[in-house]
Design a protein around this motif. Structure first.
Motif, PDB file in Angstrom:
ATOM      1  N   ARG A  26       0.506  -1.226  -0.504  1.00 15.56           N
ATOM      2  CA  ARG A  26       0.449  -0.407   0.187  1.00 15.56           C
ATOM      3  C   ARG A  26       0.618   1.341   0.307  1.00 15.56           C
ATOM      4  O   ARG A  26       0.423   2.026  -1.227  1.00 15.56           O
ATOM      5  CB  ARG A  26      -0.657   0.219   1.553  1.00 15.56           C
ATOM      6  N   LEU A  27       2.342   1.301   0.892  1.00 21.29           N
ATOM      7  CA  LEU A  27       2.680   2.074   1.060  1.00 21.29           C
ATOM      8  C   LEU A  27       3.558   3.059   0.039  1.00 21.29           C
ATOM      9  O   LEU A  27       4.137   3.561  -1.214  1.00 21.29           O
ATOM     10  CB  LEU A  27       3.814   2.689   2.149  1.00 21.29           C
ATOM     11  N   ALA A  28       3.748   1.535  -1.094  1.00 22.41           N
ATOM     12  CA  ALA A  28       4.641   1.716  -2.051  1.00 22.41           C
ATOM     13  C   ALA A  28       3.881   2.679  -3.605  1.00 22.41           C
ATOM     14  O   ALA A  28       4.418   2.931  -4.066  1.00 22.41           O
ATOM     15  CB  ALA A  28       5.026   0.456  -3.215  1.00 22.41           C
ATOM     16  N   ARG A  29       2.701   1.902  -3.364  1.00 20.79           N
ATOM     17  CA  ARG A  29       1.889   2.140  -4.656  1.00 20.79           C
ATOM     18  C   ARG A  29       1.149   3.980  -4.159  1.00 20.79           C
ATOM     19  O   ARG A  29       0.894   4.336  -5.080  1.00 20.79           O
ATOM     20  CB  ARG A  29       0.218   0.959  -4.063  1.00 20.79           C
ATOM     21  N   LEU A  30       1.380   4.562  -3.050  1.00 14.46           N
ATOM     22  CA  LEU A  30       0.948   5.330  -2.404  1.00 14.46           C
ATOM     23  C   LEU A  30       1.896   6.798  -2.803  1.00 14.46           C
ATOM     24  O   LEU A  30       1.341   7.796  -2.935  1.00 14.46           O
ATOM     25  CB  LEU A  30       0.740   5.944  -1.258  1.00 14.46           C
ATOM     26  N   SER A  31       3.006   6.240  -3.173  1.00 13.24           N
ATOM     27  CA  SER A  31       4.663   7.188  -3.443  1.00 13.24           C
ATOM     28  C   SER A  31       4.394   7.067  -4.528  1.00 13.24           C
ATOM     29  O   SER A  31       5.624   7.662  -5.136  1.00 13.24           O
ATOM     30  CB  SER A  31       5.115   6.131  -2.548  1.00 13.24           C
ATOM     31  N   GLY A  32       3.729   6.183  -5.288  1.00 13.51           N
ATOM     32  CA  GLY A  32       4.101   6.105  -7.189  1.00 13.51           C
ATOM     33  C   GLY A  32       4.471   4.807  -7.343  1.00 13.51           C
ATOM     34  O   GLY A  32       4.840   5.148  -8.404  1.00 13.51           O
ATOM     35  N   ARG A  33       5.385   3.897  -7.024  1.00 19.03           N
ATOM     36  CA  ARG A  33       5.881   2.885  -6.940  1.00 19.03           C
ATOM     37  C   ARG A  33       4.780   1.899  -7.360  1.00 19.03           C
ATOM     38  O   ARG A  33       3.798   1.549  -7.316  1.00 19.03           O
ATOM     39  CB  ARG A  33       6.562   2.583  -6.502  1.00 19.03           C
TER      40      ARG A  33
END
Length: 72
Positions: A26-33
């Motif tokens: 979730r954090l990776a997707r929220l940061s645009g990765r």
């Protein structure tokens, strides 16, 4: 710490691992990765540009259960 307490803590490891992986994804997707996941038997890259299919996966194989036996 006795055996019972240790066993209780060890039984929580799979749940904690799933929670950590979910949070990291979730954090990776929220940061645009981008994140690579399995969807309907295919590897798919999910990122800011949407879902990009990468390749199909081979069918899953059932593995027989092995039992360790002590050697005399």
């Amino acid at each position: 710490m006795n055996e019972i307490e240790l066993s209780q803590q060890e039984s929580k490891i799979p749940t904690l691992a799933v929670q950590a992986l979910t949070k990291a994804s979730r954090l990776a997707r929220l940061s645009g990765r981008s994140v690579v996941i399995v969807v309907d038997g295919q590897l798919v890259r999910v990122g800011p540009l949407g879902c990009i299919p990468l390749r199909p996966l081979p069918p899953r194989l059932k593995v027989s259960q092995r039992t360790k036996r002590a050697q005399p």
